[in-house]
Design an enzyme around this catalytic site. Sequence first.
Site, PDB file in Angstrom:
ATOM      1  N   CYS A  63       0.825  -1.205   0.000  1.00 48.97           N
ATOM      2  CA  CYS A  63       0.000   0.000   0.000  1.00 48.97           C
ATOM      3  C   CYS A  63       0.862   1.258   0.000  1.00 48.97           C
ATOM      4  CB  CYS A  63      -0.975  -0.051   1.187  1.00 48.97           C
ATOM      5  SG  CYS A  63      -2.283   1.186   1.163  1.00 48.97           S
ATOM      6  N   HIS A  64       0.845   2.049   1.065  1.00 52.88           N
ATOM      7  CA  HIS A  64       1.648   3.263   1.177  1.00 52.88           C
ATOM      8  C   HIS A  64       3.036   2.983   1.766  1.00 52.88           C
ATOM      9  CE1 HIS A  64      -2.298   5.089   0.636  1.00 52.88           C
ATOM     10  NE2 HIS A  64      -1.720   6.259   0.449  1.00 52.88           N
ATOM     11  N   ALA A  65       3.287   1.760   2.224  1.00 55.21           N
ATOM     12  CA  ALA A  65       4.568   1.434   2.865  1.00 55.21           C
ATOM     13  C   ALA A  65       5.785   1.578   1.948  1.00 55.21           C
ATOM     14  CB  ALA A  65       4.517   0.040   3.477  1.00 55.21           C
TER      15      ALA A  65
END
Length: 186
Positions: A111-113
């Site tokens: 995801c945003h990681a």
Amino acid sequence: MPKIADAKILIIATHGFEQSELEFPRDQLRVKGAEVHVATLDGKPAKGWEGSDWGREAEADLKIADAKADGYDALVIPGGQINPDLLRVEDDVINLVKTFHDSGKVIAAVCHAPWVLAEAGVAKGRDMTSYHSIKTDISNAGANWKDAEVVTDQGIVTSRQPEDLKAFVAKIAEEIEEGTHPRAAA
């Protein structure tokens, strides 16, 4: 090359992690027999984010500052908007990611990681994916962004969103069983 049932995996998180992106990998890797630890910034439980509100807490086993890469086969970073944004400004997190990277160990981010991987300087020249809203950020960090449920490049596993978690976990297990992945230092 470790079998997944013999592997030790570290998940790093802080408040605001996407609930399923921590719980699903943690639980499914444990089902496969891996020993999975969760490290947080303060070593205390972190609260997840689910839907449009705060979710459940995840118990912590240790502080991120106390985590040592040599004790683990893989590092997993869940997404959500809040969690990786807070993690990527922490020196202990960036140093840990770089150590995992430089030792050739599996690093997985969903995801945003991948923001954390970009901040650690390990995205440049890699095939990667992420949540679509940070595509430009990941591309600007030098990655070759791809729209796929899971993308792997020399043991660095990235995925887009909760719907991709089954493929994400399967690829983490596969990469761990392949062993270390030689990479240039970050």
